[in-house]
Design a protein around this motif. Structure first.
Motif, PDB file in Angstrom:
ATOM      1  N   GLN A  92      -9.715   2.322 -29.128  1.00  0.00           N
ATOM      2  CA  GLN A  92      -9.405   3.591 -29.775  1.00  0.00           C
ATOM      3  C   GLN A  92      -8.853   3.266 -31.150  1.00  0.00           C
ATOM      4  O   GLN A  92      -7.798   2.642 -31.268  1.00  0.00           O
ATOM      5  CB  GLN A  92      -8.393   4.369 -28.937  1.00  0.00           C
ATOM      6  N   SER A  93      -9.561   3.683 -32.194  1.00  0.00           N
ATOM      7  CA  SER A  93      -9.244   3.238 -33.556  1.00  0.00           C
ATOM      8  C   SER A  93      -7.980   3.859 -34.142  1.00  0.00           C
ATOM      9  O   SER A  93      -7.377   3.296 -35.033  1.00  0.00           O
ATOM     10  CB  SER A  93     -10.416   3.561 -34.482  1.00  0.00           C
ATOM     11  N   GLY A  94      -7.628   5.024 -33.694  1.00  0.00           N
ATOM     12  CA  GLY A  94      -6.501   5.728 -34.289  1.00  0.00           C
ATOM     13  C   GLY A  94      -6.932   6.697 -35.375  1.00  0.00           C
ATOM     14  O   GLY A  94      -6.124   7.482 -35.867  1.00  0.00           O
ATOM     15  N   ALA A  95      -8.197   6.651 -35.763  1.00  0.00           N
ATOM     16  CA  ALA A  95      -8.685   7.515 -36.838  1.00  0.00           C
ATOM     17  C   ALA A  95      -8.644   8.993 -36.460  1.00  0.00           C
ATOM     18  O   ALA A  95      -8.590   9.850 -37.328  1.00  0.00           O
ATOM     19  CB  ALA A  95     -10.107   7.121 -37.235  1.00  0.00           C
ATOM     20  N   GLY A  96      -8.652   9.304 -35.158  1.00  0.00           N
ATOM     21  CA  GLY A  96      -8.636  10.692 -34.719  1.00  0.00           C
ATOM     22  C   GLY A  96      -7.235  11.256 -34.523  1.00  0.00           C
ATOM     23  O   GLY A  96      -7.067  12.331 -33.969  1.00  0.00           O
ATOM     24  N   GLY A  97      -6.219  10.526 -34.961  1.00  0.00           N
ATOM     25  CA  GLY A  97      -4.857  11.005 -34.853  1.00  0.00           C
ATOM     26  C   GLY A  97      -4.127  10.512 -33.614  1.00  0.00           C
ATOM     27  O   GLY A  97      -2.947  10.799 -33.432  1.00  0.00           O
ATOM     28  N   GLN A 101      -5.348   1.869 -29.476  1.00  0.00           N
ATOM     29  CA  GLN A 101      -5.184   1.140 -28.216  1.00  0.00           C
ATOM     30  C   GLN A 101      -6.465   0.381 -27.927  1.00  0.00           C
ATOM     31  O   GLN A 101      -7.548   0.920 -28.115  1.00  0.00           O
ATOM     32  CB  GLN A 101      -4.886   2.104 -27.062  1.00  0.00           C
ATOM     33  N   THR A 102      -6.315  -0.859 -27.471  1.00  0.00           N
ATOM     34  CA  THR A 102      -7.482  -1.673 -27.153  1.00  0.00           C
ATOM     35  C   THR A 102      -7.326  -2.287 -25.768  1.00  0.00           C
ATOM     36  O   THR A 102      -6.290  -2.880 -25.453  1.00  0.00           O
ATOM     37  CB  THR A 102      -7.664  -2.797 -28.197  1.00  0.00           C
ATOM     38  N   TRP A 103      -8.366  -2.132 -24.952  1.00  0.00           N
ATOM     39  CA  TRP A 103      -8.443  -2.709 -23.611  1.00  0.00           C
ATOM     40  C   TRP A 103      -9.715  -3.540 -23.520  1.00  0.00           C
ATOM     41  O   TRP A 103     -10.746  -3.174 -24.075  1.00  0.00           O
ATOM     42  CB  TRP A 103      -8.533  -1.622 -22.541  1.00  0.00           C
ATOM     43  N   ASP A 104      -9.645  -4.649 -22.800  1.00  0.00           N
ATOM     44  CA  ASP A 104     -10.819  -5.443 -22.462  1.00  0.00           C
ATOM     45  C   ASP A 104     -10.987  -5.425 -20.948  1.00  0.00           C
ATOM     46  O   ASP A 104     -10.002  -5.470 -20.207  1.00  0.00           O
ATOM     47  CB  ASP A 104     -10.661  -6.906 -22.892  1.00  0.00           C
ATOM     48  N   ILE A 105     -12.230  -5.373 -20.502  1.00  0.00           N
ATOM     49  CA  ILE A 105     -12.572  -5.530 -19.096  1.00  0.00           C
ATOM     50  C   ILE A 105     -13.521  -6.708 -19.038  1.00  0.00           C
ATOM     51  O   ILE A 105     -14.550  -6.713 -19.726  1.00  0.00           O
ATOM     52  CB  ILE A 105     -13.241  -4.263 -18.533  1.00  0.00           C
TER      53      ILE A 105
END
Length: 170
Positions: A92-97, A101-105
């Motif tokens: 989730q880049s944060g550009a949308g307000g 957050q970054t997760w790896d599977i």
């Protein structure tokens, strides 16, 4: 020629789509990227690029519609293959307000895991190879079973449980 291009110029008028597209081979500048791209020249966007050095089967679509990433033999709708730790990143880049957050599977010979990259690559969830069936099961009603496929309570442990330093038979 260093400017290999095939341009599709749409001359439609009225309510018809009118975007222009171009197939582009390599950058024009010396030292530029060796690539094949599809460009929307009307909007100045490049939605698809293949780098010239991309390995075999980087993206493979088979005759059934299965997609392979790193494999020419996708056995499921999406098959991902790598020499070490195949994984996907959810970012989730944060550009949308919202907070980034970054997760790896991913998975390898040591475990299947979920990694919280944002919080220092913590591993809050892991399954080790050879774990028995129904090691952890969550029913539709919210009951959680450990070692059982039919949990009868909010937490149902089949076998011994270690609770605050004591071995207790439940």
């Amino acid at each position: 020629e260093n400017a290999l291009r095939i341009k599709f110029e749409d001359t439609s008028t009225g309510a018809f789509p009118g975007g222009d597209w171009q197939l582009t081979i390599n950058d024009l500048d010396s030292g530029g990227q060796d690539r094949f791209s599809i460009e929307n020249t009307t909007l100045g966007r490049v939605p698809f690029t293949v780098a010239g050095s991309a390995p075999n089967n980087t993206l493979y679509l088979d005759s059934t519609g299965n997609v392979g990433l790193g494999t020419a033999v996708p056995v499921l709708d999406l098959s991902l293959r790598a020499t070490d730790t195949p994984a996907i990143r959810l970012e989730q880049s944060g550009a949308g307000g919202f907070t980034p957050q970054t997760w790896d599977i991913g998975a390898n010979e040591a475990s299947f895991f979920v990694r919280d990259v944002t919080a220092g690559s913590r591993l809050p969830f892991r399954i080790l190879p050879g774990a028995p069936s129904n090691s952890l099961r969550i029913q539709g009603n919210g009951n959680i079973g450990i070692g059982t496929d039919v949990p009868q309570a909010k937490l149902h442990v089949a076998g011994d449980a270690y609770v605050a330093g004591t071995l207790t038979q439940l």
